[in-house]
Write a protein that holds these residues in place. Structure first.
Motif, mmCIF file in Angstrom:
data_model
loop_
_atom_site.group_PDB
_atom_site.id
_atom_site.type_symbol
_atom_site.label_atom_id
_atom_site.label_comp_id
_atom_site.label_asym_id
_atom_site.label_seq_id
_atom_site.Cartn_x
_atom_site.Cartn_y
_atom_site.Cartn_z
ATOM 1 N N VAL A 195 -2.194 1.894 -8.432
ATOM 2 C CA VAL A 195 -1.654 0.865 -9.310
ATOM 3 C C VAL A 195 -1.736 1.347 -10.751
ATOM 4 O O VAL A 195 -0.819 1.186 -11.536
ATOM 5 C CB VAL A 195 -2.448 -0.450 -9.163
ATOM 6 C CG1 VAL A 195 -1.907 -1.516 -10.093
ATOM 7 C CG2 VAL A 195 -2.431 -0.919 -7.734
ATOM 8 N N ARG A 196 -2.869 1.988 -11.064
ATOM 9 C CA ARG A 196 -3.073 2.447 -12.431
ATOM 10 C C ARG A 196 -2.024 3.437 -12.858
ATOM 11 O O ARG A 196 -1.527 3.406 -13.962
ATOM 12 C CB ARG A 196 -4.442 3.100 -12.537
ATOM 13 C CG ARG A 196 -5.472 2.213 -13.102
ATOM 14 C CD ARG A 196 -6.684 2.928 -13.622
ATOM 15 N NE ARG A 196 -7.001 4.214 -13.129
ATOM 16 C CZ ARG A 196 -7.970 4.465 -12.251
ATOM 17 N NH1 ARG A 196 -8.656 3.479 -11.734
ATOM 18 N NH2 ARG A 196 -8.237 5.696 -11.895
ATOM 19 N N GLN A 197 -1.675 4.342 -11.948
ATOM 20 C CA GLN A 197 -0.746 5.391 -12.329
ATOM 21 C C GLN A 197 0.594 4.838 -12.782
ATOM 22 O O GLN A 197 1.132 5.273 -13.795
ATOM 23 C CB GLN A 197 -0.548 6.383 -11.180
ATOM 24 C CG GLN A 197 -1.652 7.419 -11.192
ATOM 25 C CD GLN A 197 -1.700 8.229 -9.924
ATOM 26 O OE1 GLN A 197 -1.098 7.853 -8.917
ATOM 27 N NE2 GLN A 197 -2.426 9.319 -9.956
ATOM 28 N N SER A 198 1.121 3.852 -12.057
ATOM 29 C CA SER A 198 2.413 3.339 -12.491
ATOM 30 C C SER A 198 2.255 2.477 -13.740
ATOM 31 O O SER A 198 3.144 2.415 -14.574
ATOM 32 C CB SER A 198 3.116 2.574 -11.372
ATOM 33 O OG SER A 198 2.277 1.583 -10.878
ATOM 34 N N TYR A 199 1.102 1.864 -13.867
ATOM 35 C CA TYR A 199 0.844 1.081 -15.082
ATOM 36 C C TYR A 199 0.798 1.996 -16.314
ATOM 37 O O TYR A 199 1.334 1.679 -17.372
ATOM 38 C CB TYR A 199 -0.480 0.332 -14.921
ATOM 39 C CG TYR A 199 -1.076 -0.193 -16.201
ATOM 40 C CD1 TYR A 199 -0.534 -1.302 -16.833
ATOM 41 C CD2 TYR A 199 -2.181 0.424 -16.785
ATOM 42 C CE1 TYR A 199 -1.076 -1.781 -18.009
ATOM 43 C CE2 TYR A 199 -2.736 -0.047 -17.958
ATOM 44 C CZ TYR A 199 -2.178 -1.156 -18.564
ATOM 45 O OH TYR A 199 -2.715 -1.618 -19.739
ATOM 46 N N LEU A 200 0.168 3.130 -16.157
ATOM 47 C CA LEU A 200 -0.023 4.030 -17.300
ATOM 48 C C LEU A 200 1.219 4.853 -17.642
ATOM 49 O O LEU A 200 1.322 5.396 -18.736
ATOM 50 C CB LEU A 200 -1.195 4.988 -17.041
ATOM 51 C CG LEU A 200 -2.580 4.347 -16.857
ATOM 52 C CD1 LEU A 200 -3.612 5.402 -16.489
ATOM 53 C CD2 LEU A 200 -3.029 3.617 -18.112
ATOM 54 N N ALA A 201 2.166 4.925 -16.697
ATOM 55 C CA ALA A 201 3.323 5.796 -16.919
ATOM 56 C C ALA A 201 4.323 5.176 -17.897
ATOM 57 O O ALA A 201 4.362 3.965 -18.081
ATOM 58 C CB ALA A 201 4.010 6.071 -15.584
ATOM 59 N N ASN A 202 5.124 6.037 -18.487
ATOM 60 C CA ASN A 202 6.201 5.613 -19.395
ATOM 61 C C ASN A 202 5.724 4.777 -20.576
ATOM 62 O O ASN A 202 6.429 3.914 -21.065
ATOM 63 C CB ASN A 202 7.276 4.802 -18.654
ATOM 64 C CG ASN A 202 7.921 5.619 -17.572
ATOM 65 O OD1 ASN A 202 8.196 6.798 -17.764
ATOM 66 N ND2 ASN A 202 8.114 5.007 -16.425
ATOM 67 N N ALA A 203 4.518 5.016 -21.012
ATOM 68 C CA ALA A 203 4.010 4.260 -22.157
ATOM 69 C C ALA A 203 4.166 5.107 -23.411
ATOM 70 O O ALA A 203 3.928 6.306 -23.396
ATOM 71 C CB ALA A 203 2.552 3.893 -21.949
ATOM 72 N N GLU A 204 4.602 4.468 -24.477
ATOM 73 C CA GLU A 204 4.733 5.199 -25.742
ATOM 74 C C GLU A 204 3.426 5.180 -26.512
ATOM 75 O O GLU A 204 3.169 6.011 -27.351
ATOM 76 C CB GLU A 204 5.803 4.552 -26.627
ATOM 77 C CG GLU A 204 7.218 4.885 -26.235
ATOM 78 C CD GLU A 204 7.724 3.950 -25.153
ATOM 79 O OE1 GLU A 204 7.248 2.798 -25.095
ATOM 80 O OE2 GLU A 204 8.573 4.381 -24.360
ATOM 81 N N ILE B 284 0.812 -1.218 0.000
ATOM 82 C CA ILE B 284 0.000 0.000 0.000
ATOM 83 C C ILE B 284 0.848 1.271 0.000
ATOM 84 O O ILE B 284 0.323 2.379 0.100
ATOM 85 C CB ILE B 284 -0.979 0.030 1.209
ATOM 86 C CG1 ILE B 284 -0.204 -0.195 2.504
ATOM 87 C CG2 ILE B 284 -2.090 -0.978 1.052
ATOM 88 C CD1 ILE B 284 -0.923 0.309 3.727
ATOM 89 N N ALA B 285 2.158 1.129 -0.144
ATOM 90 C CA ALA B 285 3.025 2.317 -0.113
ATOM 91 C C ALA B 285 2.893 3.126 -1.402
ATOM 92 O O ALA B 285 2.621 2.582 -2.464
ATOM 93 C CB ALA B 285 4.471 1.873 0.056
ATOM 94 N N GLY B 286 3.078 4.438 -1.289
ATOM 95 C CA GLY B 286 3.072 5.293 -2.479
ATOM 96 C C GLY B 286 4.458 5.263 -3.096
ATOM 97 O O GLY B 286 5.454 5.250 -2.383
ATOM 98 N N VAL B 287 4.531 5.232 -4.424
ATOM 99 C CA VAL B 287 5.859 5.156 -5.041
ATOM 100 C C VAL B 287 6.446 6.521 -5.379
ATOM 101 O O VAL B 287 7.661 6.659 -5.506
ATOM 102 C CB VAL B 287 5.862 4.292 -6.331
ATOM 103 C CG1 VAL B 287 5.702 2.826 -5.999
ATOM 104 C CG2 VAL B 287 4.821 4.750 -7.310
ATOM 105 N N ASP B 288 5.593 7.533 -5.502
ATOM 106 C CA ASP B 288 6.091 8.828 -5.956
ATOM 107 C C ASP B 288 7.256 9.391 -5.141
ATOM 108 O O ASP B 288 8.247 9.833 -5.706
ATOM 109 C CB ASP B 288 4.955 9.857 -6.023
ATOM 110 C CG ASP B 288 4.029 9.539 -7.189
ATOM 111 O OD1 ASP B 288 4.406 8.669 -8.000
ATOM 112 O OD2 ASP B 288 2.948 10.135 -7.278
ATOM 113 N N PRO B 289 7.166 9.376 -3.816
ATOM 114 C CA PRO B 289 8.294 9.925 -3.062
ATOM 115 C C PRO B 289 9.541 9.043 -3.152
ATOM 116 O O PRO B 289 10.639 9.520 -2.890
ATOM 117 C CB PRO B 289 7.788 9.967 -1.611
ATOM 118 C CG PRO B 289 6.447 9.357 -1.597
ATOM 119 C CD PRO B 289 6.077 8.925 -2.967
ATOM 120 N N VAL B 290 9.361 7.810 -3.524
ATOM 121 C CA VAL B 290 10.497 6.884 -3.568
ATOM 122 C C VAL B 290 11.274 7.010 -4.874
ATOM 123 O O VAL B 290 12.501 6.878 -4.901
ATOM 124 C CB VAL B 290 9.995 5.423 -3.374
ATOM 125 C CG1 VAL B 290 11.130 4.432 -3.491
ATOM 126 C CG2 VAL B 290 9.293 5.287 -2.036
#
Ligand code: GDP
Length: 338
Positions: free
Chosen positions: A232-241, A105-111
């Motif tokens: 979960v969605r945010q990291s899934y959607l990121a860095n997509a071409e 459940i941790a947020g990844v943004d600050p990491v």
């Protein structure tokens, strides 16, 4: 090759300090998933002595999969979720990968900024270059932005290799047919079991064109059931071409949500993404509630190409992906030649 292991260990200690209680474990692994160094964090879950062996068992298959899928061998950064953990994979030069293990459940943004910074330092340690193992506290927005810019540069796909791998994501409400479309397109459905353990299934498929030298390799990321969780969605959607926005022509709400939610959320996570709009389930003629004209008009509004498909009969599925591949070739590859 001799790696300064003392420095590596010191760096991991700094990394642990920077992340505080968020960190369950950090591992430096090589391309084969072999653990070169590891450290247990200060989270409560870290108290479990077997954490490293448990986690490294999960790291290897994910890593093999992602590196295989990217022809250049380079994937930048990726996050994966299991029921208990979140993993952040960060490439640290050509040889090593920093794997950060956080609570589910941790947020990844600050990491992320710290993970990037640590990865850069690890790359230097592996290269034998001089580097301080100290990780400074990143306080200002500017620090963070600067690192982000560097990472963006690093993550540029190697477009000189002649074969191009692009992360493809699918956006749209649940049950509109995203997974069915992917399976219909990819055919060899090898990733099913993967999906249940990792939460994301990754499939690859080459798309080539007669008379054109360039072929596009799609690395299709399909998110399992947890798509409803924004984090979960945010990291899934990121860095997509590239990506496909899907709605179900028999479900008006799914159509409205493309405009209301999905389009902006995807654009926010991956601003340069190349998208198309797809109206799926056209085989259900009698249940249709969204007309072709409405689909076309939304596509026009969003400046996207539009196509209607049926994952059930297979109608237009290949064409949808081809449309996307051509769009990408125009954007990334042809541009490179001029
Ligand atoms: P996702 O949640 O968007 O990935 O949707 P799924 O691919 O899991 O599909 C949801 C449901 O719609 C399943 O029961 C599929 O069999 C069905 N489905 C998907 N595509 C089509 C289609 O083109 N036509 C019909 N009739 N059913 C479809």
């Amino acid at each position: 090759m001799s790696v300064d292991t003392k420095k590596l260990t010191a760096l991991l200690q700094w990394y642990k300090q920077s992340l505080g209680n968020e960190l369950i474990a950090a591992l430096v692994v090589n391309r084969d998933g072999l653990v070169m160094d590891s450290l247990i964090g200060s989270s409560e879950k870290s108290l479990n002595e077997e954490i490293i062996s448990g986690v490294s068992g999960l790291v290897e298959p994910v890593l093999t999969r992602i590196t295989e899928e990217f022809s250049s061998g380079s994937f930048g950064t990726g996050t994966f979720d299991t029921e208990d953990y979140r993993f952040i994979f960060c490439e640290a030069g050509p040889e090593a990968i920093l794997v950060t293990v956080l609570d589910a459940i941790a947020g990844v943004d600050p990491v992320f900024p710290y993970a990037y910074l640590a990865s850069e330092k690890i790359a230097r340690i592996f290269d034998g270059r001089t580097v301080s193992p100290v990780i400074p506290k990143l306080v200002s927005e500017q620090d963070i932005k600067q690192i982000q810019r560097k990472v963006d540069k690093l993550q540029k796909i190697n477009i000189k290799s002649g074969e191009y791998a692009f992360k493809l994501i699918l956006g749209g409400d649940g049950a509109v047919g995203k997974t069915s479309m992917v399976h219909r397109y990819v055919e060899n459905n090898f990733a099913t079991d993967y999906k249940s353990t990792i939460g994301t299934s990754i499939m690859k498929k080459n798309c080539s064109f007669e008379g054109l030298e360039s072929s596009v390799r799609f690395v299709i990321w399909d998110l399992a059931g947890q798509a409803q969780f924004k984090r979960v969605r945010q990291s899934y959607l990121a860095n997509a071409e590239t990506g496909i926005l899907v709605y179900d022509v028999t479900n008006r709400i799914s159509f409205e949500n493309v405009n209301k939610n999905w389009h902006s959320e995807i654009k926010k996570a991956s601003p340069n993404i190349s998208l198309i709009l797809v109206g799926n389930k056209i085989d259900l003629e009698n249940d249709r509630v969204v007309s072709t004209e409405e689909g076309e008009s939304l596509a026009q509004e969003l400046k996207l190409s539009y196509i209607e498909t049926s994952a059930k009969t297979g109608e237009n599925i290949n064409d949808a992906f081809k449309m996307l591949a051509l769009q990408i070739i125009k954007k990334f590859i042809v541009m490179e030649d001029v």
